[in-house]
Design a protein around this motif. Sequence first.
Motif, PDB file in Angstrom:
ATOM      1  N   ALA A  57       0.689  -1.272  -0.156  1.00 39.72           N
ATOM      2  CA  ALA A  57       0.417  -0.232   0.260  1.00 39.72           C
ATOM      3  C   ALA A  57       0.463   1.331  -0.144  1.00 39.72           C
ATOM      4  CB  ALA A  57      -1.241  -0.416   1.040  1.00 39.72           C
ATOM      5  N   PHE A 110      -3.457   2.627  -8.160  1.00 41.69           N
ATOM      6  CA  PHE A 110      -5.144   3.200  -7.441  1.00 41.69           C
ATOM      7  C   PHE A 110      -4.275   3.908  -6.170  1.00 41.69           C
ATOM      8  CE2 PHE A 110      -7.085   2.049  -3.892  1.00 41.69           C
ATOM      9  CZ  PHE A 110      -8.529   2.460  -4.446  1.00 41.69           C
ATOM     10  N   PHE A 111      -3.122   3.181  -5.390  1.00 40.25           N
ATOM     11  CA  PHE A 111      -2.877   4.107  -4.306  1.00 40.25           C
ATOM     12  C   PHE A 111      -2.894   5.860  -4.424  1.00 40.25           C
ATOM     13  CE2 PHE A 111      -1.749  -0.022  -3.066  1.00 40.25           C
ATOM     14  CZ  PHE A 111      -3.004  -0.434  -2.419  1.00 40.25           C
ATOM     15  N   PHE A 132     -11.813   8.767  -8.901  1.00 40.16           N
ATOM     16  CA  PHE A 132     -12.755   7.375  -8.903  1.00 40.16           C
ATOM     17  C   PHE A 132     -13.507   7.285  -7.998  1.00 40.16           C
ATOM     18  CE2 PHE A 132     -11.853   3.261  -7.563  1.00 40.16           C
ATOM     19  CZ  PHE A 132     -12.113   2.866  -8.468  1.00 40.16           C
ATOM     20  N   ILE A 133     -13.756   8.299  -6.957  1.00 44.68           N
ATOM     21  CA  ILE A 133     -14.855   7.536  -6.114  1.00 44.68           C
ATOM     22  C   ILE A 133     -15.214   9.492  -6.112  1.00 44.68           C
ATOM     23  CG2 ILE A 133     -15.049   7.688  -3.965  1.00 44.68           C
ATOM     24  CD1 ILE A 133     -13.396   5.723  -3.732  1.00 44.68           C
ATOM     25  N   MET A 143      -9.594  15.063   3.081  1.00 42.34           N
ATOM     26  CA  MET A 143      -8.860  13.796   3.713  1.00 42.34           C
ATOM     27  C   MET A 143      -8.546  14.525   4.919  1.00 42.34           C
ATOM     28  SD  MET A 143     -10.290  10.838   4.529  1.00 42.34           S
ATOM     29  CE  MET A 143      -8.375  10.176   5.730  1.00 42.34           C
TER      30      MET A 143
ATOM     31  N   THR B  41     -13.014   0.403 -14.776  1.00 41.92           N
ATOM     32  CA  THR B  41     -14.273   0.289 -13.808  1.00 41.92           C
ATOM     33  C   THR B  41     -14.553   1.855 -13.419  1.00 41.92           C
ATOM     34  OG1 THR B  41     -12.187   0.316 -11.726  1.00 41.92           O
ATOM     35  CG2 THR B  41     -13.329  -1.876 -13.033  1.00 41.92           C
ATOM     36  N   ALA B  43     -16.606   2.718  -9.375  1.00 48.19           N
ATOM     37  CA  ALA B  43     -17.174   3.134  -8.316  1.00 48.19           C
ATOM     38  C   ALA B  43     -16.815   4.361  -7.770  1.00 48.19           C
ATOM     39  CB  ALA B  43     -15.004   2.130  -7.391  1.00 48.19           C
ATOM     40  N   GLY B  44     -17.613   3.939  -6.599  1.00 49.51           N
ATOM     41  CA  GLY B  44     -17.516   5.767  -5.247  1.00 49.51           C
ATOM     42  C   GLY B  44     -19.044   5.445  -4.978  1.00 49.51           C
ATOM     43  N   HIS B  47     -19.222   5.463  -1.904  1.00 53.78           N
ATOM     44  CA  HIS B  47     -18.822   5.219  -0.403  1.00 53.78           C
ATOM     45  C   HIS B  47     -18.914   6.299   0.621  1.00 53.78           C
ATOM     46  CE1 HIS B  47     -15.012   8.429   0.073  1.00 53.78           C
ATOM     47  NE2 HIS B  47     -15.376   9.095   0.361  1.00 53.78           N
ATOM     48  N   GLU B  51     -13.067   6.239   6.453  1.00 56.67           N
ATOM     49  CA  GLU B  51     -11.646   7.224   6.722  1.00 56.67           C
ATOM     50  C   GLU B  51     -11.599   8.620   7.716  1.00 56.67           C
ATOM     51  OE1 GLU B  51      -9.017   6.952   3.866  1.00 56.67           O
ATOM     52  OE2 GLU B  51      -8.576   4.401   3.483  1.00 56.67           O
ATOM     53  N   LYS B  52     -12.171   8.940   7.009  1.00 58.04           N
ATOM     54  CA  LYS B  52     -12.864  11.048   7.109  1.00 58.04           C
ATOM     55  C   LYS B  52     -13.667  10.494   8.856  1.00 58.04           C
ATOM     56  CE  LYS B  52     -12.105  15.318   7.151  1.00 58.04           C
ATOM     57  NZ  LYS B  52     -11.214  15.618   7.099  1.00 58.04           N
ATOM     58  N   HIS B 330      -5.685   4.057   7.464  1.00 58.58           N
ATOM     59  CA  HIS B 330      -5.960   3.739   6.059  1.00 58.58           C
ATOM     60  C   HIS B 330      -6.113   2.472   5.805  1.00 58.58           C
ATOM     61  CE1 HIS B 330      -3.581   3.405   2.037  1.00 58.58           C
ATOM     62  NE2 HIS B 330      -4.600   3.430   2.087  1.00 58.58           N
ATOM     63  N   ARG B 332      -6.659  -1.063   2.955  1.00 53.80           N
ATOM     64  CA  ARG B 332      -6.185  -1.447   2.043  1.00 53.80           C
ATOM     65  C   ARG B 332      -7.072  -2.713   1.962  1.00 53.80           C
ATOM     66  NH1 ARG B 332      -4.899  -5.039  -0.861  1.00 53.80           N
ATOM     67  NH2 ARG B 332      -2.658  -4.795  -1.764  1.00 53.80           N
ATOM     68  N   THR B 336      -8.649  -3.864  -3.448  1.00 56.74           N
ATOM     69  CA  THR B 336      -8.117  -2.384  -3.969  1.00 56.74           C
ATOM     70  C   THR B 336      -6.878  -2.423  -5.530  1.00 56.74           C
ATOM     71  OG1 THR B 336      -6.283  -2.409  -2.971  1.00 56.74           O
ATOM     72  CG2 THR B 336      -8.485  -0.511  -2.040  1.00 56.74           C
ATOM     73  N   VAL B 340     -10.062  -3.198  -9.470  1.00 57.28           N
ATOM     74  CA  VAL B 340      -9.814  -2.433  -9.786  1.00 57.28           C
ATOM     75  C   VAL B 340      -8.785  -2.599 -11.492  1.00 57.28           C
ATOM     76  CG1 VAL B 340      -9.023   0.402 -10.706  1.00 57.28           C
ATOM     77  CG2 VAL B 340     -10.245  -0.767  -8.459  1.00 57.28           C
ATOM     78  N   VAL B 369     -14.084  -0.990  -1.970  1.00 59.07           N
ATOM     79  CA  VAL B 369     -13.006   0.264  -2.903  1.00 59.07           C
ATOM     80  C   VAL B 369     -13.245   1.034  -2.304  1.00 59.07           C
ATOM     81  CG1 VAL B 369     -12.602   0.746  -5.094  1.00 59.07           C
ATOM     82  CG2 VAL B 369     -12.825  -1.731  -4.762  1.00 59.07           C
ATOM     83  N   ASP B 370     -14.620   1.505  -2.437  1.00 58.60           N
ATOM     84  CA  ASP B 370     -15.019   2.873  -2.050  1.00 58.60           C
ATOM     85  C   ASP B 370     -14.983   3.372  -0.443  1.00 58.60           C
ATOM     86  OD1 ASP B 370     -16.088   2.494  -4.164  1.00 58.60           O
ATOM     87  OD2 ASP B 370     -18.465   2.424  -4.248  1.00 58.60           O
ATOM     88  N   ARG B 371     -14.843   2.599   0.289  1.00 61.25           N
ATOM     89  CA  ARG B 371     -14.944   2.853   1.484  1.00 61.25           C
ATOM     90  C   ARG B 371     -15.769   3.588   2.950  1.00 61.25           C
ATOM     91  NH1 ARG B 371      -9.300   4.528   0.802  1.00 61.25           N
ATOM     92  NH2 ARG B 371     -10.309   4.143  -1.408  1.00 61.25           N
TER      93      ARG B 371
END
Lengths: 178, 371
Positions: A57, A110-111, A132-133, A143, B41, B43-44, B47, B51-52, B330, B332, B336, B340, B369-371
């Motif tokens: 990651a 991706f990361f 992406f999202i 973030m 792909t 995604a989203g 979401h 994480e936030k 974070h 992972r 992911t 993708v 993927v979205d989290r």
Amino acid sequence: MEYELENSIIDKMQPEFPEAAFTIKKARRVEVKMSSDKLYNFAVRMQKKWNFLHLSAISCVDWLQDNEFELIYHFWNYDEKVLVMAKIRIPREEESHFETISNLWQPAKFFERDIHEMFGVYFDGSEDMERFILTEWHGPPPMRKDFITREYALNFFHYREYDPEWLKDMTAAGEANE
Amino acid sequence: MSKIDEVRDYELFIGPNHPGIEGNFSLKLKLLGDKIVGAKTDAGYLHRGFEKLMEERLFIQNIAIVCRICVPDPDPNENNYSRAIEEIAGIEVPERAKWIRTLVLELSRLASHLFAIGGHAATTGLYAFPNWTIADRDRILELFEELTGGRVYHIYQLPGGVRRDFPDGFEGRVLDVMDYIESRLQDYDDLAINNALFIKRATGIGVLTKEQAVSWGVTGPNLRACGVAADVRKDDPYEIYEKLEFDIPTMTDGDAYARMIVRRKEIEQSISIVRQIIDKIPSGLVWNKIPNPLKWNVAAGDAYVRTESSKGEYAYYMVSDGGRKPYRVHVRGASTTHAVHVLENLLVGTRIEDASQVMFSLDGCPPAVDR
């Protein structure tokens, strides 16, 4: 000797990166802090020379007080079974820039894309830095620590009066709590 | 040139609501006839900004959040999150709690694999098979309900151990369910895995070579189907996996069929692990008291913890600045990479009817993927 394997890894890497600070965090976890300009060379050697084939990651941490972003690259070696965390710091700007390693590791795409979207760090040389999202997001990178969700929501959205007829009747009858 | 000749390739959107897509996820395919020449792909749709959100909550509150990151296999999240805090704060976990955690992780792997092999077979038209596996998975969910109170989200593993001990007679019921699932494996083989139709559809689809798999960041059953015997449980052992005996099934073909076989064999291994745990589990405490979680300042530090989930390597990077809330978490997820870039690369060259199969055979998890 304790941490024999981890020490042998450090002994291998230290001569090529004399300024990097290696520490053993615990069994199978080695941490290395280096200056950001060394990271690409380090990554190349990790893959081609030291056989760290798996990029687990890339994490990003926003250190608001230091005005810096920290990027942490987690490399895993399938043969020696050690994880090396390479930590670097880059200046925190409106749009920070850093070099990509996606030409070495495909998962980095991706990361890096994710970090660009969430922290606003642009990775120069990456093929794909599209959203992406958050495809329909127009605010700052969410973030980052100075993005306060509640504040943004209060500024961006508006409260609307909601006072329908049916609720008035219920309120008058004492059935609904205001 | 007539109009019809100009229209050679076309775009097709699959998802986000589509029976051939796992979860809310979408694919933008570029097609030439029925052959896929490009895939992206999208995604989203799931979401949730976890994480936030986690940065705004106390350490203890986030346990109700992390399990929601991967719906079919939630326990690796709880385990990773708890272990990260334990590593940063230096908390010891009682021996029995480690065994119980491993049991929960393996039951979760079983439930997730049953879901995955059923879904995979359904993409080739074997619709009876997912009905069987999902019905059988429900028996594991019932065990979870008895142990943790929740069927899907368990919120069971905390820093310092697990929330409660086994109810009376639970061990016997776990063994009964294991016996039942083992007795069903022959039926699975007869209906789907050795079915000529399935073999014909799945062989040679979505082929990954060993080198590709390693450089594309493939992990878990998908990597083992290419002949790499890598497993976090063996390579980077956590909880009590070092004390258990189990094999790492591998295949060499790297196609959708090999991935199915690896998952099918892992079900057997997980059943054996669960039996070993029930057989050897020591008695004792299940939770070491932690400081008052509402006023708990976790020491400053960071940790990178990894788990072998049913979908592959699952890792958390956690940073604490010495406060009551995590400074950064974070996630992972295994998907992911799988859902993708790996998916985008594997879809090119296959035909449109196999798009779903490639996706299900990789066992991607859109919420992760979205989290």
